[in-house]
Design an enzyme around this catalytic site. Structure first.
Site, PDB file in Angstrom:
ATOM      1  N   TYR A 468       0.838  -1.202   0.000  1.00 28.78           N
ATOM      2  CA  TYR A 468       0.000   0.000   0.000  1.00 28.78           C
ATOM      3  C   TYR A 468       0.877   1.258   0.000  1.00 28.78           C
ATOM      4  CZ  TYR A 468      -3.772   3.234   1.022  1.00 28.78           C
ATOM      5  OH  TYR A 468      -4.660   4.285   0.952  1.00 28.78           O
ATOM      6  N   SER A 548      -6.467   0.982  -4.340  1.00 29.49           N
ATOM      7  CA  SER A 548      -6.567   2.407  -4.082  1.00 29.49           C
ATOM      8  C   SER A 548      -5.187   3.047  -4.254  1.00 29.49           C
ATOM      9  CB  SER A 548      -7.169   2.635  -2.695  1.00 29.49           C
ATOM     10  OG  SER A 548      -7.559   3.965  -2.521  1.00 29.49           O
ATOM     11  N   ASP A 631     -17.725   3.752  -7.875  1.00 28.49           N
ATOM     12  CA  ASP A 631     -16.653   4.187  -6.976  1.00 28.49           C
ATOM     13  C   ASP A 631     -16.573   5.708  -7.018  1.00 28.49           C
ATOM     14  OD1 ASP A 631     -14.383   4.690  -5.518  1.00 28.49           O
ATOM     15  OD2 ASP A 631     -13.174   3.128  -6.467  1.00 28.49           O
ATOM     16  N   HIS A 666     -15.876   1.615  -3.928  1.00 23.59           N
ATOM     17  CA  HIS A 666     -14.451   1.502  -3.638  1.00 23.59           C
ATOM     18  C   HIS A 666     -14.106   0.213  -2.895  1.00 23.59           C
ATOM     19  CE1 HIS A 666     -10.545   3.362  -3.735  1.00 23.59           C
ATOM     20  NE2 HIS A 666     -10.386   3.232  -2.432  1.00 23.59           N
TER      21      HIS A 666
END
Length: 706
Positions: A468, A548, A631, A666
């Protein structure tokens, strides 16, 4: 691998006929430099031409996925592994325990009340829609236990509608509150109403977000009559969150500018808990947005807060509403970051993070000494809450191989009680977790977790690397059932704790932001290189995934080092770094990313933006981009444009596909059946393109009796 190559040809992967994606002539000028944006038209997700493109792309992707060997077997096994009890963080209200619960495969978890050993469903979101896409979001029970205020989101959107249910009758009251996004619910102590945040209005799912304000809703009144508690029209992009102190005396208000951790801290004096004046005197305890101030509790006139002021790893301070500006340090900053804390009676419960693993420490109120709490295993703590009487704290605790269990700690003797714990349909004792450290490009020491089956055979194995690296979000051990399917077939799963996260405090976060964003990509590339150099995997066997901000990560490193990876799964990613701030809440991310409006940051963003840097060559990994049509956080146009650019460049023979989920957003609120289908698609895609084939002589593990 020869057999894999033959199968690859048999499924006609090399002969993919991508849907036509016309290239437009849009060219933008940034600080004197012209940048083409040929797929600008794909940003309009509701345009007929875009809808046609979505349908064509989904049809192609579905054809490829349905040809993959053992996709049905992966799907069946995932459904088995998903079928276990799931427990959310508990809240004690009016003598009862409230929490989310799923008995296995419900599309949406239900909200239950547990009292005297009896569990009763008080809200079942599965009854709200036929397809399971109406999800419960925020919820709060009134202090007297009679009412439930709750939010519902449709099809994965961040937009909410709030309702109020009478728990005595089980029926909803007439009032419905709208225009709500990024809010919470906090009741006044008299149970007559609650505070929440909303926007002036919205003109659709993808509306811009400005002028959020805090309101008080009194039960029985229309939303138009709600009392405005705080607004800031001079700063329209500030986000506001409010909660009532446990004693009911104060309204604690946090104001943030975008996604930055730094905030202002205000207090409204409600005067009397049982007869609150919701427009009471406003006290500005902190007003300079220079550090994080997270309130952890109130004791009389004293507000206890976790702050990063002069303490990148965090310290706990005591503020005084009678003397704004005064503060006293209660718990000094230490070697390890403080991630969360709560004031509970005469104690402070403090969650620290040591090498991406959570520990719980208990201090007396003066902060003089710390006593560690013995937890079941190394893992992560979430949902820390103090009991109303201050005698205990509760939370959930999870690891990579153990789902969240509800724990309660008696603060008088630090005895740990398990309130609820799931039993998995598989024996996880066969899986082991190891933490190792590797050196990034600049020599920084970076940790990663490696999960594999006990007695792992020698030699490189198909490996799934997840990352991430942003917004101070830490990847502590957490449970996902789909990983077990990968592990039990001999695959390896790895989580890299990259800079940009919060694993080592504010300095670690800042080392992966703005001009330093390339550090995040370098860390991930170094993780892959370390796995290859140590013989755990090979480039032909390595799958990478991120969602993301992690989708941006996967897109960027696939462009920069395509030869390192066999398969890439960028999910709901931020792919157009020159325009991200122009959509919905995207402007809030400029604290981590910067903005192309700034000449200096434009050059940085232009150099790594996935959409603008797709390379040529023949070694690009097999890629399946994933996104969703609703999203409204990272708008799907990011993924659409990146996929179109990949298909146009077509670097190498491996497929470049996009999977677009309908009636989803999302990720939050996605129904279980959709989650299983997406996991089956991703797992079969990764397994096929990295060489993890289901071995005929290794049967799926038998179910363990529940």
């Amino acid at each position: 691998m020869l057999a894999l190559g033959a199968l690859l040809s048999a499924t006609a992967v090399h002969a993919l006929d991508y849907p036509e994606t016309p290239r437009g002539t849009v060219v933008d000028t940034y600080h004197g430099e012209q940048v083409a944006d040929p797929y600008r038209w794909l940003e309009d997700v509701d345009a007929p031409q875009v809808k046609k493109w979505i349908a064509a792309q989904n049809a192609l992707t579905r054809t490829h996925l349905d040809q993959l060997p053992d996709r049905a077997a992966w799907r069946a096994r995932l459904a088995q592994l998903w079928n276990y009890e799931k427990y959310g963080a508990p809240k004690r209200v009016a003598g009862a325990l409230f929490y989310r619960y799923n008995d296995g495969l419900l599309d949406q978890s239900v909200l239950v009340r547990e009292q005297a050993g009896q569990r009763k469903v008080v809200l079942d979101p599965n009854t709200l829609s036929a397809d399971g896409t109406l999800a419960l979001t925020d919820w709060a029970v009134s202090p007297d236990g009679r009412y439930l205020a709750y939010g519902v989101a449709e099809a994965g959107s961040d937009w909410n509608r709030y309702h109020v249910r009478d728990l005595r009758t089980g029926q909803d009251r007439a009032e419905v509150l709208e225009h709500i996004k990024f809010s919470n619910i906090s009741w006044s102590h008299d149970s007559a109403g609650f505070f929440y945040s909303r926007y002036p209005g919205s003109d659709g799912v993808f509306s811009d977000l400005e002028n959020q304000a805090i309101y008080y809703h009194k039960l029985g009144s229309a939303q138009a009559q709600d009392v405005l508690v705080l607004s800031d029209p001079e700063h329209p992009r500030r986000n506001m969150y409010a909660r009532v102190s446990d004693d009911g005396r104060y309204l604690l208000i946090s104001l943030r500018e975008g996604a930055r951790e730094e905030n202002a801290l205000y207090v409204r004096d409600l005067n009397q808990a049982e007869r609150p004046f919701v427009r009471g005197r406003l006290i500005k305890l902190v007003d300079d947005f220079s550090a994080k101030y997270q309130v952890i509790g109130v004791d009389g006139p004293y507000v206890y807060a976790l702050t990063t002021d002069a303490a990148p790893n965090g310290r706990i301070v005591r503020l005084d509403v009678r003397h704004p500006g005064r503060q006293k340090t209660v718990v000094e900053a230490g070697q390890w970051p403080i991630e969360d804390a709560r004031l509970a009676g005469q104690h402070l419960a403090v969650v620290v993070m040591r090498d991406a693993v959570n520990k719980l420490l208990v201090y007396p109120l003066d902060g003089s000494s710390a006593t560690p709490v013995v937890l079941p295993e190394l893992g992560s703590i979430s949902g820390l809450r103090a009991a109303p009487d201050g005698r205990s704290v509760s939370f959930t605790h999870a690891s990579f191989v153990s789902p969240a269990r509800q724990l309660e700690v008696d603060l008088s003797d630090l005895r740990v009680t398990t309130l609820n714990q799931a039993r998995l349909p598989v024996d996880t004792s066969d899986f082991v977790t190891e933490q190792v450290f590797f050196s990034s490009r600049d020599g920084t020491r970076v940790p990663m977790f490696i999960l594999r089956k006990r007695g792992h055979p020698g030699g490189p194995r198909p490996t799934w690397l997840y990352g991430y690296g942003g917004f101070s979000i830490s990847l502590t051990p957490w449970f996902k059932p789909e990983r077990l399917a990968w592990l039990e077939q001999g695959g390896v799963f790895v989580v890299a704790n990259l800079r940009g996260g919060g694993e080592y405090g504010a300095a670690w976060h800042k080392a992966g932001t703005l001009h330093n964003k390339q550090n995040v990509f370098d860390d991930f590339i170094a993780a892959a290189e370390s796995l290859i150099e140590t013989g755990i995997t090979s480039p032909e066997q390595l799958t990478i995934e991120g969602r993301s901000n992690g989708g941006l990560l996967v897109g960027a490193v696939s462009n920069q080092r395509p030869e390192l990876f066999a398969a890439a799964l960028p999910g709901v990613g931020v792919m157009d770094m020159l325009r991200f701030h122009k959509f919905t809440i995207g402007w809030a991310w400029t604290g981590d990313y910067g903005s192309s409006d700034d000449a200096d940051m434009f050059k940085v963003l232009r150099d790594y933006s996935p959409y603008h840097n797709v390379p040529g060559g023949d070694d690009y990994p097999a890629t399946m981009v994933t996104t969703a049509d609703h999203d409204d956080r990272v708008v799907p146009g990011h993924s659409f444009k990146f996929a179109a650019a990949l298909q146009h460049a077509d670097p190498g023979s491996a497929p470049k596909l996009i999977r677009i989920q309908t009636r989803a957003g999302h990720g939050a609120g996605m129904p279980t059946h959709m989650r299983i289908e997406q996991a089956a698609d991703e797992m079969s895609f990764a397994a096929f393109h990295s060489g993890l084939q289901r071995a005929a002589k290794i049967p799926w593990q038998k179910l363990v009796a529940r």
